[in-house]
Design an enzyme around this catalytic site. Structure first.
Site, PDB file in Angstrom:
ATOM      1  N   GLY A  90       0.482   1.949  -7.381  1.00  0.00           N
ATOM      2  CA  GLY A  90      -0.442   2.112  -8.584  1.00  0.00           C
ATOM      3  C   GLY A  90      -0.528   3.628  -9.001  1.00  0.00           C
ATOM      4  O   GLY A  90      -0.426   3.620 -10.467  1.00  0.00           O
TER       5      GLY A  90
ATOM      6  N   THR B  61       2.810 -12.527   2.302  1.00  0.00           N
ATOM      7  CA  THR B  61       2.099 -13.177   1.381  1.00  0.00           C
ATOM      8  C   THR B  61       2.835 -14.370   0.988  1.00  0.00           C
ATOM      9  O   THR B  61       3.893 -14.900   1.526  1.00  0.00           O
ATOM     10  CB  THR B  61       1.852 -12.105   0.429  1.00  0.00           C
ATOM     11  OG1 THR B  61       0.673 -12.605  -0.430  1.00  0.00           O
ATOM     12  CG2 THR B  61       2.917 -11.635  -0.481  1.00  0.00           C
TER      13      THR B  61
ATOM     14  N   GLY C 199      -4.749  -4.242  -3.991  1.00  0.00           N
ATOM     15  CA  GLY C 199      -5.422  -3.035  -4.187  1.00  0.00           C
ATOM     16  C   GLY C 199      -4.754  -1.987  -4.835  1.00  0.00           C
ATOM     17  O   GLY C 199      -4.133  -1.665  -3.813  1.00  0.00           O
ATOM     18  N   HIS C 200      -4.940  -1.478  -5.714  1.00  0.00           N
ATOM     19  CA  HIS C 200      -4.316  -0.128  -6.152  1.00  0.00           C
ATOM     20  C   HIS C 200      -5.442   0.909  -6.271  1.00  0.00           C
ATOM     21  O   HIS C 200      -6.533   0.746  -7.051  1.00  0.00           O
ATOM     22  CB  HIS C 200      -3.629  -0.481  -7.511  1.00  0.00           C
ATOM     23  CG  HIS C 200      -2.533  -1.087  -7.490  1.00  0.00           C
ATOM     24  ND1 HIS C 200      -2.006  -1.808  -8.354  1.00  0.00           N
ATOM     25  CD2 HIS C 200      -1.720  -1.294  -6.100  1.00  0.00           C
ATOM     26  CE1 HIS C 200      -0.812  -2.417  -8.091  1.00  0.00           C
ATOM     27  NE2 HIS C 200      -0.439  -2.230  -6.561  1.00  0.00           N
TER      28      HIS C 200
ATOM     29  N   ASP D 124       0.868  -1.216   0.021  1.00  0.00           N
ATOM     30  CA  ASP D 124       0.038   0.025   0.028  1.00  0.00           C
ATOM     31  C   ASP D 124       0.900   1.188  -0.110  1.00  0.00           C
ATOM     32  O   ASP D 124       0.211   2.291   0.435  1.00  0.00           O
ATOM     33  CB  ASP D 124      -1.059  -0.077   1.197  1.00  0.00           C
ATOM     34  CG  ASP D 124      -1.842  -1.039   1.337  1.00  0.00           C
ATOM     35  OD1 ASP D 124      -2.296  -1.486   0.076  1.00  0.00           O
ATOM     36  OD2 ASP D 124      -2.146  -1.467   2.415  1.00  0.00           O
TER      37      ASP D 124
ATOM     38  N   VAL E  28       2.350  14.602  -3.624  1.00  0.00           N
ATOM     39  CA  VAL E  28       2.022  15.406  -2.779  1.00  0.00           C
ATOM     40  C   VAL E  28       0.369  15.624  -2.853  1.00  0.00           C
ATOM     41  O   VAL E  28      -0.226  16.316  -2.866  1.00  0.00           O
ATOM     42  CB  VAL E  28       2.619  16.885  -2.638  1.00  0.00           C
ATOM     43  CG1 VAL E  28       4.150  17.031  -2.249  1.00  0.00           C
ATOM     44  CG2 VAL E  28       2.576  17.355  -4.058  1.00  0.00           C
ATOM     45  N   GLY E  29       0.039  14.389  -3.498  1.00  0.00           N
ATOM     46  CA  GLY E  29      -1.460  14.196  -3.674  1.00  0.00           C
ATOM     47  C   GLY E  29      -1.896  13.298  -4.509  1.00  0.00           C
ATOM     48  O   GLY E  29      -1.115  12.850  -5.308  1.00  0.00           O
TER      49      GLY E  29
ATOM     50  N   GLY F 254     -11.204  -2.908   2.880  1.00  0.00           N
ATOM     51  CA  GLY F 254     -11.782  -1.767   3.459  1.00  0.00           C
ATOM     52  C   GLY F 254     -11.273  -1.828   5.184  1.00  0.00           C
ATOM     53  O   GLY F 254     -11.555  -0.931   5.999  1.00  0.00           O
TER      54      GLY F 254
HETATM   55  P1  IMP Z   1      -2.560 -12.677   1.831  1.00  0.00           P
HETATM   56  O1  IMP Z   1      -1.568 -12.014   0.742  1.00  0.00           O
HETATM   57  O2  IMP Z   1      -4.128 -12.551   1.464  1.00  0.00           O
HETATM   58  O3  IMP Z   1      -2.426 -14.120   1.848  1.00  0.00           O
HETATM   59  O4  IMP Z   1      -2.206 -11.907   2.947  1.00  0.00           O
HETATM   60  C1  IMP Z   1      -0.926 -11.936   3.465  1.00  0.00           C
HETATM   61  C2  IMP Z   1      -0.642 -10.668   4.077  1.00  0.00           C
HETATM   62  O5  IMP Z   1      -0.436  -9.621   3.387  1.00  0.00           O
HETATM   63  C3  IMP Z   1      -1.819 -10.155   4.995  1.00  0.00           C
HETATM   64  O6  IMP Z   1      -0.973  -9.278   6.124  1.00  0.00           O
HETATM   65  C4  IMP Z   1      -2.442  -9.111   4.235  1.00  0.00           C
HETATM   66  O7  IMP Z   1      -2.955  -8.202   4.773  1.00  0.00           O
HETATM   67  C5  IMP Z   1      -1.281  -8.738   3.554  1.00  0.00           C
HETATM   68  N1  IMP Z   1      -1.795  -7.963   2.168  1.00  0.00           N
HETATM   69  C6  IMP Z   1      -2.201  -8.648   1.245  1.00  0.00           C
HETATM   70  N2  IMP Z   1      -2.217  -8.003   0.117  1.00  0.00           N
HETATM   71  C7  IMP Z   1      -2.145  -6.762   0.544  1.00  0.00           C
HETATM   72  C8  IMP Z   1      -2.436  -5.477   0.073  1.00  0.00           C
HETATM   73  O8  IMP Z   1      -2.841  -5.275  -1.419  1.00  0.00           O
HETATM   74  N3  IMP Z   1      -2.057  -4.440   0.668  1.00  0.00           N
HETATM   75  C9  IMP Z   1      -1.590  -4.248   1.991  1.00  0.00           C
HETATM   76  N4  IMP Z   1      -1.308  -5.799   2.489  1.00  0.00           N
HETATM   77  C10 IMP Z   1      -1.692  -6.781   1.919  1.00  0.00           C
END
Ligand code: IMP
Length: 440
Positions: free
Chosen positions: A17, A250, A40-41, A13, A427-428, A313
């Site tokens: 993106g 992950t 998620g982007h 995060d 910056v935005g 979310g």
């Molecule tokens: P998984 O990829 O769903 O198995 O989750 C493994 C870890 O990666 C967990 O801590 C999730 O919250 C984190 N995670 C997975 N996808 C994202 C993302 O797009 N942004 C931030 N954290 C993520």
């Protein structure tokens, strides 16, 4: 020719993106190389405000081709929903391609993700529950189903049949003493319903078929042609399967080594690696996060930065910038430069802290790198350097010299700690809210 990888330097995060959307103006091909719809982007551009999960951020440039590489895991119905959403916004996605070697996320992977998390009780990983881990498990166990199989209905049905016979045996193991999982039975029955899955996936297959290609051939031709290629990472180094805060990681490799494998190009073809780091730290999911602020200040940062997961979310955990973690990431990923995002979110802070080391309260030892042991990492405390804030709106700045002196000093300090130039500062969220400092 230039191949640039854009990689998360923290816990995910970071705003990759947004950086890819900015750089894609000059790209011929954007490739997502790992992960799935756990990612998620958020992309804000003149066409609107978009949340992308699987489709690369270059999709908004009609002349830019976008590929899901073989290292990605794909949930076909979820991908169809994303394509439908973009179609409704006027994007036909004729510039979107899927590698036939990518693996599928099946309904039983999603179910297993949830069952495994339940079984962890108080030690949950905090996964996104999108079935990503179990899909990669099947891939590595050499029993995954791939996009190429989905394109052949008879092959797909045959593989699904074999997979479900096994999954039903596995699931039986979750119904132990007390039968407290009974409430999950309907969901489990749905996730193992062979006819339903075959119909849903083969319907999605028809929608996806025009986009499915030999990804390696596409990438190779682009390389031979000298095209400009962007490799779009998901998550960040601290969630890397090998180098992150294991087991709070992950199941794939967000670092550039993963980009070579997942996109299907030689490692030596990568000319430049841009690490993306937020001006502070956020994470979703469990695991060590030394700079986390569990107080009003952390809450305020979350609200100012609108730090809620794009996919789930969930409120993101927020803290000060962790220079130890970023430096660890620099060493692993070999960034040519860093793109620093969301500097403006710190505009209101009176003073700003940077974590420059960790201290072990049990031994008094100082750490300047990330420990392998998660239990050691959990107990480390941040050692902060404090800098004055600037308390000035930076969202209109377009040149580095327009930033308040304290903001410039902050960026320069981060640069010195990372030992890599900071080439871009955002910056935005708008495309033009980007300060270009150097060649990048
Ligand atoms: P998984 O990829 O769903 O198995 O989750 C493994 C870890 O990666 C967990 O801590 C999730 O919250 C984190 N995670 C997975 N996808 C994202 C993302 O797009 N942004 C931030 N954290 C993520």
């Amino acid at each position: 020719m230039s191949v640039i990888a854009v990689v998360g330097a923290q816990w995910g995060d970071e705003g990759k993106g947004r950086v890819v959307d900015y750089l894609a103006t000059d790209a011929d091909l954007v490739i997502r190389y790992g992960g799935g719809n756990n990612a998620g982007h958020t992309v804000v551009n003149p066409h609107g405000h978009f949340k992308l999960h699987l489709i690369p951020s270059g999709i908004f440039y009609p002349a830019t081709r976008n590929l899901l590489g073989g290292g990605v895991v794909i949930n076909p119905p979820a991908l169809v929903r994303e394509l439908d959403g973009l179609a409704a916004a006027g994007f036909d996605c004729a510039n979107f391609f899927i590698s036939e070697r990518a693996h599928l996320v099946m309904p039983y992977h999603v179910m297993l993700d949830q069952l495994e998390e339940r079984e962890r009780r108080t030690a949950k990983l905090g996964t996104t529950s999108r079935g990503i881990g179990p899909a990669y498990v099947d891939k590595v166990a050499r029993r995954g189903i791939r996009v190429v199989d989905l394109m052949e209905p008879d092959d797909f049905r045959a593989q699904l049949h074999v997979a479900l016979a096994r999954i039903r045996r596995v699931v039986t193991g979750y119904f132990g003493a007390g039968g407290d999982d009974d409430e999950l039975r309907p969901a489990i029955e749905e996730a193992t319903d062979e006819d339903r899955i075959a119909t849903e996936y083969l319907t999605a297959a028809d929608r996806l078929r025009p986009h499915v290609v030999d990804g390696q051939a596409l990438v190779d031709a682009a390389l031979v042609d000298g095209q400009r290629i962007l490799l779009e990472g998901q998550l960040g180094t601290m969630r890397d399967i090998d180098w992150g805060t294991y087991p709070y990681v992950t199941s794939s490799s967000p670092i550039p080594g993963g980009a070579s494998i997942g996109a299907g190009l030689p490692a030596v073809a990568i000319d430049k690696v841009i690490g993306v780091a937020k001006a502070y730290t956020t994470a979703v999911g469990a695991g060590p996060l030394p700079t986390e602020m569990l107080d009003a200040e952390g809450e305020a940062l979350r609200e100012r930065g609108i730090e809620y997961g794009t996919s789930t979310g969930r409120p993101r955990r927020c803290g000060w910038y962790d220079a130890v973690a970023v430096r660890f990431s620099v060493r692993l990923a070999g960034y040519s430069s860093i793109a620093l995002t969301k500097l403006d979110v710190l505009d209101g802070s009176e003073r700003i802290r940077i974590c420059v080391a960790y201290r072990d309260p049990q031994t008094g030892a100082q750490w300047t790198t990330v420990p392998a042991s998660t239990s050691v990492y959990q107990r480390l405390e941040p050692v902060y350097q404090e800098l004055p804030g600037w308390q000035t709106d930076t969202t209109g700045c377009r040149e580095f010299t327009q930033l308040p002196a304290a903001a410039q000093a902050y960026v320069e300090r981060l640069e010195a700690l990372a030992e890599v130039p900071i080439g871009l500062v955002s910056v935005g969220p708008e495309r033009d809210q980007m300060i270009v400092r150097g060649p990048g």
